[in-house]
Design an enzyme around this catalytic site. Sequence first.
Site, PDB file in Angstrom:
ATOM      1  N   ASP A  22      42.218 -42.287 -50.250  1.00 50.89           N
ATOM      2  CA  ASP A  22      42.192 -43.515 -50.753  1.00 50.89           C
ATOM      3  C   ASP A  22      43.510 -43.926 -51.719  1.00 50.89           C
ATOM      4  O   ASP A  22      43.566 -43.132 -52.568  1.00 50.89           O
ATOM      5  CB  ASP A  22      40.912 -43.948 -51.397  1.00 50.89           C
ATOM      6  CG  ASP A  22      40.208 -45.266 -50.795  1.00 50.89           C
ATOM      7  OD1 ASP A  22      40.653 -46.331 -50.904  1.00 50.89           O
ATOM      8  OD2 ASP A  22      39.111 -44.979 -50.629  1.00 50.89           O
ATOM      9  N   ASP A  36      43.467 -49.335 -50.393  1.00 44.94           N
ATOM     10  CA  ASP A  36      42.379 -50.259 -51.015  1.00 44.94           C
ATOM     11  C   ASP A  36      42.676 -51.623 -51.067  1.00 44.94           C
ATOM     12  O   ASP A  36      43.722 -51.801 -51.774  1.00 44.94           O
ATOM     13  CB  ASP A  36      41.810 -49.653 -52.245  1.00 44.94           C
ATOM     14  CG  ASP A  36      40.457 -50.273 -52.760  1.00 44.94           C
ATOM     15  OD1 ASP A  36      39.605 -50.259 -52.148  1.00 44.94           O
ATOM     16  OD2 ASP A  36      40.527 -51.017 -53.895  1.00 44.94           O
ATOM     17  N   GLU A  83      42.916 -51.591 -46.077  1.00 49.51           N
ATOM     18  CA  GLU A  83      41.451 -52.344 -46.002  1.00 49.51           C
ATOM     19  C   GLU A  83      41.924 -53.861 -45.860  1.00 49.51           C
ATOM     20  O   GLU A  83      42.691 -54.398 -46.727  1.00 49.51           O
ATOM     21  CB  GLU A  83      40.681 -51.988 -47.279  1.00 49.51           C
ATOM     22  CG  GLU A  83      39.437 -52.390 -47.273  1.00 49.51           C
ATOM     23  CD  GLU A  83      38.933 -52.612 -48.620  1.00 49.51           C
ATOM     24  OE1 GLU A  83      39.328 -52.684 -49.739  1.00 49.51           O
ATOM     25  OE2 GLU A  83      37.578 -52.516 -48.570  1.00 49.51           O
ATOM     26  N   HIS A  91      31.183 -47.059 -47.750  1.00 43.03           N
ATOM     27  CA  HIS A  91      30.414 -47.072 -49.022  1.00 43.03           C
ATOM     28  C   HIS A  91      30.347 -48.467 -49.405  1.00 43.03           C
ATOM     29  O   HIS A  91      29.732 -48.459 -50.779  1.00 43.03           O
ATOM     30  CB  HIS A  91      31.418 -46.192 -50.044  1.00 43.03           C
ATOM     31  CG  HIS A  91      32.763 -46.975 -50.255  1.00 43.03           C
ATOM     32  ND1 HIS A  91      33.596 -46.965 -49.093  1.00 43.03           N
ATOM     33  CD2 HIS A  91      33.242 -47.581 -50.989  1.00 43.03           C
ATOM     34  CE1 HIS A  91      34.568 -47.756 -49.627  1.00 43.03           C
ATOM     35  NE2 HIS A  91      34.580 -48.097 -50.705  1.00 43.03           N
ATOM     36  N   ASP A  92      30.841 -49.465 -49.043  1.00 38.46           N
ATOM     37  CA  ASP A  92      30.720 -51.096 -49.326  1.00 38.46           C
ATOM     38  C   ASP A  92      29.485 -51.496 -48.879  1.00 38.46           C
ATOM     39  O   ASP A  92      29.253 -52.449 -49.094  1.00 38.46           O
ATOM     40  CB  ASP A  92      31.922 -51.667 -49.302  1.00 38.46           C
ATOM     41  CG  ASP A  92      32.904 -51.104 -50.225  1.00 38.46           C
ATOM     42  OD1 ASP A  92      32.724 -50.679 -51.370  1.00 38.46           O
ATOM     43  OD2 ASP A  92      34.166 -51.362 -50.039  1.00 38.46           O
TER      44      ASP A  92
HETATM   45  C1  NOJ Z   1      37.278 -51.960 -51.866  1.00 46.53           C
HETATM   46  C2  NOJ Z   1      36.508 -50.664 -52.017  1.00 46.53           C
HETATM   47  O1  NOJ Z   1      36.151 -50.271 -50.676  1.00 46.53           O
HETATM   48  C3  NOJ Z   1      35.394 -50.963 -53.062  1.00 46.53           C
HETATM   49  O2  NOJ Z   1      34.405 -50.012 -53.115  1.00 46.53           O
HETATM   50  C4  NOJ Z   1      35.971 -51.300 -54.366  1.00 46.53           C
HETATM   51  O3  NOJ Z   1      35.069 -51.762 -55.151  1.00 46.53           O
HETATM   52  C5  NOJ Z   1      37.151 -52.395 -54.290  1.00 46.53           C
HETATM   53  N1  NOJ Z   1      37.938 -52.387 -53.197  1.00 46.53           N
HETATM   54  C6  NOJ Z   1      37.818 -52.466 -55.348  1.00 46.53           C
HETATM   55  O4  NOJ Z   1      38.881 -51.498 -55.374  1.00 46.53           O
END
Ligand code: NOJ
Length: 581
Positions: free
Chosen positions: A128, A230, A284, A350-351
């Site tokens: 990441d 990210d 992302e 993970h989100d």
């Molecule tokens: C996206 C990431 O996947 C997430 O987990 C993170 O909190 C935010 N970006 C900020 O970095």
Amino acid sequence: MKISAITLTALAIAVLFSANCFGQTGTSTIKDRKWWKEAVVYQIYPRSFKDNNGDGVGDLKGIISKLDYIKSLGVDVVWLNPIYSSPNDDNGYDVSDYRNIMSDFGTMDDFNTMLKGMHDRGIKLVMDLVVNHSSDEHEWFKQSRSSRTSPYREYYHWWNAENGKPPYRYSLFDINHDAWRYDSLTNAYYLHYFSRKQPDLNWENPKVRQEVYGIMKFWADKGIDGFRMDAFQYAAKDTTFPAFPKGFERNFNQYYGMVPNLHGYLQQMNKEVLSRYNVMSVAEGAGNTYEDAHNMVDAGRHELNMAYAFDGVGIARSKGYSLLHFKAVFSKWDSVFAEKGWVSIFLANHDQARLVSRFGNPTPAFRDLSSKMLTTFILTMRGTPYYYNGDELGMTNPGFTKIEDYRDVQTLNEYHHQQNIGSDMTVFMKEIAFSSRDNGRTPFQWDGSKNAGFTTGTPWIKVNPNYTVINAAKEEEDPNSCLNYFRKAIKLRKDNLALVYGKYTLLDKSNPNVYAYTREMNGKKLLILLNFSNTAAKAATTYNGANAKLLLNNYDNKVVNALSKVNTELRPYEAVIYQLQ
Ligand code: NOJ
């Protein structure tokens, strides 16, 4: 006619060419073959994967101890969430030193051992890269905030307070949703799209970009195999910070995502770093339009390799979702990349809350079936599948009922925000039990021993109490488990490159319960039938069963209803893959 040695050699070469090194026929005609297109990516959330030293937090040594397990899945690439030094306001997405390992996770020696262990097993590592923002504890930010004349001042976005309040910017994680934070030290506001401890870096500053390229080279020189960037669609900004229309935050991506300069920055990054290494790159977010997404990954433009778009993963709601909508979204994304570019296929990370709890059915009767059905979907679409750790076991949301059980900065800040504006907190608690990111972050369930075998200490977040029923050790023993089904489905994808590159055709479009499609390449055609509902359903397939070979089915008793030219009957959450001849 006598067959000469030369003819035999020529024959052997011809066979080799048509079967090529992957042992499959007809693959030599595939254009633009790439390892990252054929890979299955397994995402590891290091904090929750395996704790080796008993402090309750997963670590690199824990991952090292599970490399054989990872290999046994058949995956090709591990994407690791951030492991850099961090005060952990957002579990590592707030980096304070990009060239060091977070002490919770171990040391650089552990990293080197882990990387070697992966490479020895033929597994690649994608890291990441969190560079839309840093931690406020990063040396750059400490310097930047110290004075208006600091050489690091322009590394971040500042708005001097004598100019009044800056135009409102929405923050995804702030308690007040305000992305400008006043800092009395220099009487100025700094910008943070995420938490207050995650100030946004100023990508318009060429020095920042060079710093990032240096960091990327540092890791690429260590031998890593790719970057997941990210929040990168937000990196470029209009630094005049014009006022946005009232209510813009309801659709903030339209204003924050893919500001035009971003393509230029990506091309520069490609020239200076990505093109010089054999690494894959995925950002992302994919912007606001299909054109944006396409431009970002059109190989001819030299930006990134693949888009990671949210339209699909965002469909699930606590009230349920429409399969028709789901089909339309995935079909549209497929069509956008049918000729050029490449996309990621995922339904969890993970989100998000757990795959089966959001898109399937976590009740005991259907957890196993619906989880396997979703696995079938992820592994049979065109694009690179991203699969989140624990989903191979069919792990579910833990069902937290108290706010004290949550750890996630976004969930906790939103809780306070909703409280402050007088919302009905019972409704909010119900909502987060369905959707909070922590649902997907509970410890990996290795076995039925205390704490699911994740740690000998106190886990940083509670283990899902269902670990005695759902765990890897138990599933290893059961040939029909979700875990073993995942392995079979991966093998099937590997054995059928039509599932990677083949043309996708949606069938029975208006069927509200069944997702049916074919994948087709070089004369090979596979039919995938997925019942997304908890009742029997029929698919209008138009294929004759007589010439179909069953390749995979998620029911244990393998007695599948015959494929019918008119209507094929599927049991609840049934998934079937046929090869049509
Ligand atoms: C996206 C990431 O996947 C997430 O987990 C993170 O909190 C935010 N970006 C900020 O970095």
